[in-house]
Structures are given as C-alpha cells and as structure tokens.
Design a protein around this motif. Structure first.
Motif, PDB file in Angstrom:
ATOM      1  N   THR A 211      14.543  -9.570 -11.036  1.00 62.44           N
ATOM      2  CA  THR A 211      13.267  -9.327 -11.606  1.00 62.44           C
ATOM      3  C   THR A 211      12.103 -10.041 -10.865  1.00 62.44           C
TER       4      THR A 211
ATOM      5  N   ALA B 100      12.095  -7.370  -8.301  1.00 59.71           N
ATOM      6  CA  ALA B 100      11.970  -6.683  -8.011  1.00 59.71           C
ATOM      7  C   ALA B 100      10.228  -6.334  -7.651  1.00 59.71           C
ATOM      8  N   ALA B 101      10.011  -7.700  -8.686  1.00 59.47           N
ATOM      9  CA  ALA B 101       8.489  -7.788  -8.537  1.00 59.47           C
ATOM     10  C   ALA B 101       7.870  -7.886  -7.122  1.00 59.47           C
TER      11      ALA B 101
ATOM     12  N   ALA C 295       9.260  -6.565  -4.971  1.00 60.39           N
ATOM     13  CA  ALA C 295       9.528  -5.670  -3.530  1.00 60.39           C
ATOM     14  C   ALA C 295       7.920  -4.998  -4.337  1.00 60.39           C
ATOM     15  N   HIS C 296       7.301  -4.993  -5.590  1.00 63.22           N
ATOM     16  CA  HIS C 296       6.397  -3.651  -6.151  1.00 63.22           C
ATOM     17  C   HIS C 296       5.434  -4.122  -5.535  1.00 63.22           C
ATOM     18  N   GLU C 297       4.996  -5.258  -5.106  1.00 60.42           N
ATOM     19  CA  GLU C 297       4.331  -5.954  -4.686  1.00 60.42           C
ATOM     20  C   GLU C 297       3.619  -5.635  -3.087  1.00 60.42           C
TER      21      GLU C 297
ATOM     22  N   CYS D 236       5.162  -3.200  -2.286  1.00 62.14           N
ATOM     23  CA  CYS D 236       4.128  -1.655  -2.026  1.00 62.14           C
ATOM     24  C   CYS D 236       2.659  -1.348  -2.102  1.00 62.14           C
ATOM     25  N   LEU D 237       2.549  -2.161  -3.197  1.00 62.38           N
ATOM     26  CA  LEU D 237       1.017  -2.144  -3.657  1.00 62.38           C
ATOM     27  C   LEU D 237       0.233  -2.577  -2.287  1.00 62.38           C
TER      28      LEU D 237
ATOM     29  N   GLU E 176       7.427   3.642  -0.300  1.00 58.94           N
ATOM     30  CA  GLU E 176       8.966   4.547  -1.023  1.00 58.94           C
ATOM     31  C   GLU E 176       9.686   3.339  -1.030  1.00 58.94           C
ATOM     32  N   LEU E 177      10.012   3.269  -2.379  1.00 60.98           N
ATOM     33  CA  LEU E 177      11.268   1.992  -2.401  1.00 60.98           C
ATOM     34  C   LEU E 177      12.461   2.375  -1.699  1.00 60.98           C
TER      35      LEU E 177
ATOM     36  N   ILE F  83      12.339  -0.812   1.909  1.00 60.54           N
ATOM     37  CA  ILE F  83      11.025  -0.180   2.021  1.00 60.54           C
ATOM     38  C   ILE F  83      10.680   0.992   3.122  1.00 60.54           C
TER      39      ILE F  83
END
Length: 216
Positions: A5, A8-9, A11-13, A15-16, A28-29, A46
């Motif tokens: 988790t 994933a967080a 990776a999301h950060e 991307c943003l 894009e992931l 990414i």
C-alpha cells in the motif's frame, strides 16, 4: 515495515508531481503495477510523455520534482538512451524505502510516445564509457538477482549475477549459494567505486534477509 500500500501511494504521489511539473504531459503507471500483476518485489515503472518543446526542461527539473515527493538517494541514466534527443530512462532510488522499489522513469517526447523502439539500437544515443557507472549497474543486477531468487527464478538470478560480474571485469560467476554470490558481487562493485560502499552493504544485507546462502 513498508507495505505494498505504501508503494502504491508513493507511485501515485510521483505521478501527481510529474503532472504538476508539466501541464499537458501524460503520466502512466506501467509494468506490473500498471497491469495489476505486481508482487512484493515489484519496482515502480512510470512513463512520462512530455511535449517535444518541454523535453529539455522536464529533464532538468525531474530530480528536483521527485525530491519534493521523497528525498532522492541516487539517480542513474540508462546508458542506452543517455544522448537520445527524445528519450531518457531514469533509475531513481528514494531514501528510506525498500531497495526493491526503484523508480524506472521512462521520459519520452510526444512525437515518439508510441514508438517503444525509438533509439534502442542507435549508437549515437548511447553514453560514453566514462558517462555511466558499471559498478552501480552491477549492484542493480545484484538487487535484481535477489528478486529473482525470491520469485523462484534461479536461472534468471544466475544470468543477472554473471552479467554483473562481467560488467565490472570480475572473473567470477554465480555458484547458487545466492547470499554469498550477491555479497561477492556487491563487494567487488564497491572496491571499484568506493562511493557505493553503503549501497553495497545494503544489498548484501538484503540478500542475507531474503535468500540467505543456500545452494540452488
């Protein structure tokens, strides 16, 4: 302990942050995280597609942008695309996260976004020998070998280790006592580039924890 988790967080950060850095870009992931097939050992892949005119600026700002997400421990450029005019591949290690969670950031211009082979066989795009670190690359192979053994892919691990030894001119090969193999490669890499000693120690500890020294 860091969890999937947390990965994933992260990776999301990332991307943003990349999207904010360059409005109009596409992030894009990819890889196993993007396809939903990731396991505990998967890294973060990414793709960042930027307008052609923004390519140099995005490259200049990328490390600072990533550092705003989490402190960056090291950045390497894939030597195959070191001089490419429209593509770079950055290997990024963040501080304080598992070594398995390397970020592989594929930066491309929009004009070659759909060409996965752009500059892949172009000698002019490659780095000179003095522009990339063979010992650092060998340590990446060592980490990859730990992953492979943990996934029960012994042939893959053997190939990674053998290529790592060859990359730094070390007359050695994998024996199947994986922890010892990784430790020898890490030690040899650090001898050739002492600034990598701390990373080499981390890689050795990683192998001892995950694969020990049992024979294949």
């Amino acid at each position: 302990m860091a969890s999937e988790t947390d990965r994933a967080a992260l990776a999301h950060e990332v991307c943003l942050a990349l999207k904010r850095c360059c409005p109009g870009s596409r992030v894009e992931l990819t890889g196993s995280l993007g396809s939903g097939t990731a396991d505990a050992f998967s890294d973060i892949d990414i793709a960042w597609v930027v307008p052609d005119t923004r390519f140099p600026d995005c490259l200049d700002r990328a490390v600072a942008v990533l550092g705003g997400v989490r402190p960056v421990d090291s950045v390497r450029l894939d030597p195959d695309f070191y001089r490419s005019d429209r593509r770079r591949l950055l290997f990024v290690r963040f501080a304080g996260v598992p070594l398995f969670w390397r970020l592989d950031l594929d930066v491309r211009t929009a004009s070659v976004a759909d060409d996965p082979h752009y500059d892949a066989e172009n000698p002019a795009a490659r780095a000179r020998d003095d522009e990339w670190s063979r010992p650092a690359s060998a340590l990446a192979n060592a980490i990859g070998a730990v992953k492979a053994v943990a996934r029960n892919r012994d042939d893959e691990a053997r190939g990674l280790l053998d290529r790592g030894f060859a990359r730094i001119g070390e007359n050695d090969r994998a024996s199947g006592a994986w922890g010892h193999d990784v430790a020898r490669l890490a030690h040899a890499a650090a001898l050739r580039e002492p600034s990598l000693s701390d990373l080499a120690a981390q890689v050795t500890a990683l192998a001892a924890h995950h694969v020990g020294s049992s024979a294949a």
